[in-house]
Design a protein around this motif. Structure first.
Motif, PDB file in Angstrom:
ATOM      1  N   ALA A 190       0.828  -1.209   0.000  1.00 26.29           N
ATOM      2  CA  ALA A 190       0.000   0.000   0.000  1.00 26.29           C
ATOM      3  C   ALA A 190       0.862   1.258   0.000  1.00 26.29           C
ATOM      4  O   ALA A 190       0.569   2.218  -0.713  1.00 26.29           O
ATOM      5  CB  ALA A 190      -0.935  -0.014   1.195  1.00 26.29           C
ATOM      6  N   VAL A 219       2.285   1.872  -3.448  1.00 23.79           N
ATOM      7  CA  VAL A 219       1.266   2.365  -4.361  1.00 23.79           C
ATOM      8  C   VAL A 219       1.052   3.862  -4.175  1.00 23.79           C
ATOM      9  O   VAL A 219       0.963   4.616  -5.140  1.00 23.79           O
ATOM     10  CB  VAL A 219      -0.064   1.594  -4.175  1.00 23.79           C
ATOM     11  N   LEU A 224      -8.473   3.091   1.291  1.00 29.05           N
ATOM     12  CA  LEU A 224      -7.327   2.490   1.960  1.00 29.05           C
ATOM     13  C   LEU A 224      -6.966   3.374   3.141  1.00 29.05           C
ATOM     14  O   LEU A 224      -6.860   4.591   2.997  1.00 29.05           O
ATOM     15  CB  LEU A 224      -6.154   2.400   0.985  1.00 29.05           C
ATOM     16  N   ILE A 263      -9.281   4.793  -3.489  1.00 24.68           N
ATOM     17  CA  ILE A 263      -8.425   4.063  -4.417  1.00 24.68           C
ATOM     18  C   ILE A 263      -9.213   3.565  -5.622  1.00 24.68           C
ATOM     19  O   ILE A 263     -10.395   3.256  -5.528  1.00 24.68           O
ATOM     20  CB  ILE A 263      -7.708   2.864  -3.739  1.00 24.68           C
ATOM     21  N   VAL A 294      -8.775   0.463  -8.178  1.00 27.49           N
ATOM     22  CA  VAL A 294      -8.058  -0.803  -8.230  1.00 27.49           C
ATOM     23  C   VAL A 294      -7.782  -1.191  -9.680  1.00 27.49           C
ATOM     24  O   VAL A 294      -8.691  -1.214 -10.505  1.00 27.49           O
ATOM     25  CB  VAL A 294      -8.851  -1.923  -7.525  1.00 27.49           C
ATOM     26  N   ASP A 330      -6.787  -4.296 -11.366  1.00 29.60           N
ATOM     27  CA  ASP A 330      -6.579  -5.725 -11.169  1.00 29.60           C
ATOM     28  C   ASP A 330      -6.654  -6.514 -12.480  1.00 29.60           C
ATOM     29  O   ASP A 330      -6.480  -7.718 -12.489  1.00 29.60           O
ATOM     30  CB  ASP A 330      -7.557  -6.292 -10.145  1.00 29.60           C
ATOM     31  N   GLN A 374      -3.611  -2.472 -15.557  1.00 28.90           N
ATOM     32  CA  GLN A 374      -2.248  -2.385 -15.036  1.00 28.90           C
ATOM     33  C   GLN A 374      -1.303  -1.824 -16.097  1.00 28.90           C
ATOM     34  O   GLN A 374      -0.417  -1.032 -15.783  1.00 28.90           O
ATOM     35  CB  GLN A 374      -1.780  -3.756 -14.559  1.00 28.90           C
ATOM     36  N   LEU A 392      -4.297   1.361  -6.842  1.00 29.63           N
ATOM     37  CA  LEU A 392      -3.754   0.140  -6.246  1.00 29.63           C
ATOM     38  C   LEU A 392      -3.630  -0.905  -7.333  1.00 29.63           C
ATOM     39  O   LEU A 392      -4.606  -1.293  -7.965  1.00 29.63           O
ATOM     40  CB  LEU A 392      -4.670  -0.354  -5.122  1.00 29.63           C
ATOM     41  N   VAL A 448      -2.963  -4.636  -8.242  1.00 29.43           N
ATOM     42  CA  VAL A 448      -2.971  -5.974  -7.636  1.00 29.43           C
ATOM     43  C   VAL A 448      -2.984  -7.055  -8.694  1.00 29.43           C
ATOM     44  O   VAL A 448      -3.370  -6.853  -9.797  1.00 29.43           O
ATOM     45  CB  VAL A 448      -4.162  -6.180  -6.676  1.00 29.43           C
TER      46      VAL A 448
END
Length: 96
Positions: free
Chosen positions: A12, A15, A52, A68, A70, A72, A77, A94, A96
């Protein structure tokens, strides 16, 4: 503290640094709202997927809470922050 918890905290923190969130916490005026004021037409809008919280290591009390987005999926990404010139001072991404 369990290893899993320490690992999640470390991820975290990375990020937040990558998204520039922690830097803007110290730079942004306290009266500024939590979203970007201006965005070019090519920039994707911030998508709030969750939040977060960063906790004090001794008291475990929340220090700051950020919204945040995400990333994923492989496409998210790969795109990452590519088309964003900025994010709000309490926003981050974030991966992941």
């Amino acid at each position: 503290m369990p290893v899993k918890t320490r690992t999640l905290i470390a991820i975290a923190l990375l990020v937040v640094f990558a998204a520039g969130g922690i830097i803007s916490l110290f730079v942004a005026p306290s009266g500024e709202n939590n979203s970007r004021n201006e965005r070019s037409s090519n920039e994707p809008a911030f998508r709030r997927d969750g939040h977060l919280e960063f906790l004090d290591g001794q008291t475990m009390e929340p220090i700051v809470r950020i919204d945040i987005e995400v990333a994923d999926q492989a496409f998210e990404q790969a795109q990452g922050l590519k088309y964003r010139s900025s994010m709000g001072h309490l926003e981050g991404m974030l991966f992941v």
